[in-house]
Design a protein around this motif. Structure first.
Motif: not given
Length: 64
Positions: A32-36
């Motif tokens: 998972v990535a959040v805002n890259s």
């Protein structure tokens, strides 16, 4: 709260990343990535999403 998961705009009523992933139907293994920014699996339970966040759910691809 509006967030984007894999390019799809969603309105969610939970802020905990792990709960949003479960409601989205994420099946392990995944990254998972959040805002890259990569979020380690050890932090999924404590990570809180904010309005407008962009979540990328990545599954491994097998090949040869």
């Amino acid at each position: 709260m509006n967030i984007t998961i894999n390019g799809e705009l969603l309105n969610v009523d939970r802020k905990a990343l792990v709960e949003v992933l479960q409601s989205f139907g994420a099946v392990a293994p995944f990254a998972v990535a959040v805002n890259s920014e990569f979020i380690p699996q050890s932090q999924h339970g404590n990570y809180v999403l904010n309005e407008g966040d962009s979540v990328e759910l990545l599954s491994p691809i097998q090949g040869g």
